[in-house]
Design a protein around this motif. Structure first.
Motif, PDB file in Angstrom:
ATOM      1  N   ASN A  95       6.055   2.387  -6.240  1.00  0.00           N
ATOM      2  CA  ASN A  95       4.858   1.646  -6.521  1.00  0.00           C
ATOM      3  C   ASN A  95       4.614   1.650  -8.008  1.00  0.00           C
ATOM      4  O   ASN A  95       4.207   2.648  -8.579  1.00  0.00           O
ATOM      5  N   THR A 115      10.988  -5.552   2.290  1.00  0.00           N
ATOM      6  CA  THR A 115       9.837  -4.665   2.417  1.00  0.00           C
ATOM      7  C   THR A 115       8.808  -5.008   1.351  1.00  0.00           C
ATOM      8  O   THR A 115       9.024  -5.881   0.513  1.00  0.00           O
ATOM      9  N   LYS A 116       7.689  -4.284   1.383  1.00  0.00           N
ATOM     10  CA  LYS A 116       6.599  -4.508   0.444  1.00  0.00           C
ATOM     11  C   LYS A 116       6.603  -3.398  -0.614  1.00  0.00           C
ATOM     12  O   LYS A 116       7.067  -2.289  -0.346  1.00  0.00           O
ATOM     13  N   PRO A 117       6.067  -3.678  -1.801  1.00  0.00           N
ATOM     14  CA  PRO A 117       6.034  -2.648  -2.852  1.00  0.00           C
ATOM     15  C   PRO A 117       5.354  -1.363  -2.406  1.00  0.00           C
ATOM     16  O   PRO A 117       5.780  -0.274  -2.789  1.00  0.00           O
ATOM     17  N   ARG A 118       4.307  -1.467  -1.588  1.00  0.00           N
ATOM     18  CA  ARG A 118       3.606  -0.260  -1.150  1.00  0.00           C
ATOM     19  C   ARG A 118       4.458   0.604  -0.223  1.00  0.00           C
ATOM     20  O   ARG A 118       4.123   1.763   0.031  1.00  0.00           O
ATOM     21  N   ASN A 119       5.550   0.050   0.296  1.00  0.00           N
ATOM     22  CA  ASN A 119       6.433   0.812   1.183  1.00  0.00           C
ATOM     23  C   ASN A 119       7.612   1.438   0.444  1.00  0.00           C
ATOM     24  O   ASN A 119       8.519   1.985   1.074  1.00  0.00           O
ATOM     25  N   GLY A 153      13.835  -8.411  -0.606  1.00  0.00           N
ATOM     26  CA  GLY A 153      12.691  -9.009   0.056  1.00  0.00           C
ATOM     27  C   GLY A 153      12.504  -8.529   1.486  1.00  0.00           C
ATOM     28  O   GLY A 153      11.902  -9.236   2.307  1.00  0.00           O
ATOM     29  N   LEU A 200      13.293  -3.774  -1.750  1.00  0.00           N
ATOM     30  CA  LEU A 200      12.336  -4.602  -2.472  1.00  0.00           C
ATOM     31  C   LEU A 200      13.023  -5.802  -3.100  1.00  0.00           C
ATOM     32  O   LEU A 200      12.522  -6.932  -3.023  1.00  0.00           O
ATOM     33  N   TYR A 258      10.832   0.881   5.095  1.00  0.00           N
ATOM     34  CA  TYR A 258      10.358   1.767   4.037  1.00  0.00           C
ATOM     35  C   TYR A 258      11.555   2.278   3.239  1.00  0.00           C
ATOM     36  O   TYR A 258      12.648   2.434   3.774  1.00  0.00           O
ATOM     37  N   GLU A 316       8.239  -1.980  10.378  1.00  0.00           N
ATOM     38  CA  GLU A 316       8.242  -2.135   8.923  1.00  0.00           C
ATOM     39  C   GLU A 316       9.369  -1.327   8.290  1.00  0.00           C
ATOM     40  O   GLU A 316       9.770  -0.284   8.817  1.00  0.00           O
TER      41      GLU A 316
END
Length: 351
Positions: A2, A103-107, A101, A98, A156, A154
């Motif tokens: 993050n 996953t999300k940055p918060r993961n 594409g 990341l 991670y 999700e």
């Protein structure tokens, strides 16, 4: 990791960083702009400024130097005994969820591991990666691991940086601290000096993170740190008592006595890292199934289409066998770039 906060450094701060990382700044760099910057005396109270052409030249020059270093690291890892892999059945490069594409940055999360030599940092990480304890000791210069999870539909990504080589390079260590999300500090219960070093590292982490938050005008908060007193199986040689740790570090510190050899306390350490880092509890080694990296990739890609039949299946994870630490240039960029949350980027020095 993050890293939405992006900061600017003075040119002299970047030079100090490059000097500590390469150790051969003046002799190994021929770029005229950089060389002139190295030879120019630095003022006692330098002004913090935005990245200049000189600063960008330093980064571009350093990228070439570190690209060669990264190639040597990858080559040495692929030839080491515990990292031999069959390249014809693996991805051609490390998997970054990341960038892909997936996953999300918060993961995405980075855990930085610090501590004195011979305290068992490597074997503690082996437990997290699902590998066996190794009795034979080999000094770790620097190691980087990446474990990819699929939990509750999700993806991670947890990166683990064992920053052993940064023990004698304060500027390099501060960079790792600024890019870390959670910290694991390890000492040996039979070695008081290693405990004293952990106390120093804890103060360093608190100071660096507090300065960063202050520059960004964010509320001060205690950085997420887990302290591990390893080698609990050597009770007869114990030199540090639990009561002493609590008295010196405070009652609220996340402290665990462990034995990487016997596995004692390992689950508590990883559960605390997950909780403090805001990651799912299923990232603890006992809470998920290990699968191959190819199976993991096909599952994540299949989730985008019709083949995502394991989308809500049992938690699983894969260790990336080709994982290599992002270059120091990449880490510098994370610290240098302006924050997307601020109209006027704040200034910060790694010093």
């Amino acid at each position: 990791m993050n890293a939405t906060e992006k900061i600017y450094l003075p040119v002299d701060g970047i030079l100090e960083m490059f000097n500590s990382l390469t150790g051969h700044l003046q002799s190994g760099i021929t770029h005229p702009v950089l060389k002139s910057a190295v030879l120019t005396p630095v003022a006692q109270n330098p002004k913090v400024s935005h990245i200049s052409k000189t600063g960008m030249a330093i980064i571009k020059t350093g990228k070439g130097l570190w690209r060669q270093q990264d190639k040597r690291v990858v080559a040495s890892r692929s030839s080491s005994g515990n990292r031999q892999v069959s390249t014809d059945k693996l991805p051609k490069r490390s998997v970054d969820l990341l960038e892909l594409g997936l996953t999300k940055p918060r993961n995405c999360h980075r855990i930085v591991v610090l501590g004195a030599p011979k305290v068992g940092k490597t074997n503690i990480l082996q437990w997290f990666l699902g590998k066996k304890f190794e009795e034979h000791y080999e000094p770790t210069t620097e190691d980087f691991h990446r474990k990819l999870f699929h939990i509750g539909g999700e993806a991670y990504q947890i990166d683990l940086l064992d920053a052993a080589s940064e023990r004698d390079f304060p500027a390099k260590r501060r960079l790792s601290i600024l890019t870390g999300d959670t910290f694991l500090l390890v000492f040996s219960l039979d070695d008081r000096e290693s405990f004293n070093e952990v106390c120093e590292r804890l103060n360093e982490i608190k100071a660096a993170k507090a300065k960063l938050l202050n520059k960004l005008k964010h509320p001060a908060r205690v950085p997420p740190v887990v302290i591990c007193g390893n080698k609990a199986d050597l009770e007869a040689q114990r030199a540090v008592r639990r009561s002493e740790v609590k008295e010196i570090l405070g009652e609220d510190v996340a402290f665990f006595e462990t034995s990487a050899k016997e596995g004692t306390g390992m689950e508590g350490v990883f559960r605390a890292l997950a909780t403090l880092g805001g990651m799912p509890a299923e990232t603890s080694p006992s809470r998920h199934q290990i699968i191959s990296i190819l199976t993991y990739q096909s599952m994540c890609i299949g989730q985008r289409g019709r083949r995502g039949n394991r989308r809500l299946g049992a938690p699983c994870a894969a260790v990336d066998p080709l994982a290599c630490r992002p270059s120091f240039t990449s880490d510098l960029r994370l610290v240098l770039e302006s924050s997307t949350k601020h109209n006027k980027p704040e200034m910060c020095q790694i010093q």
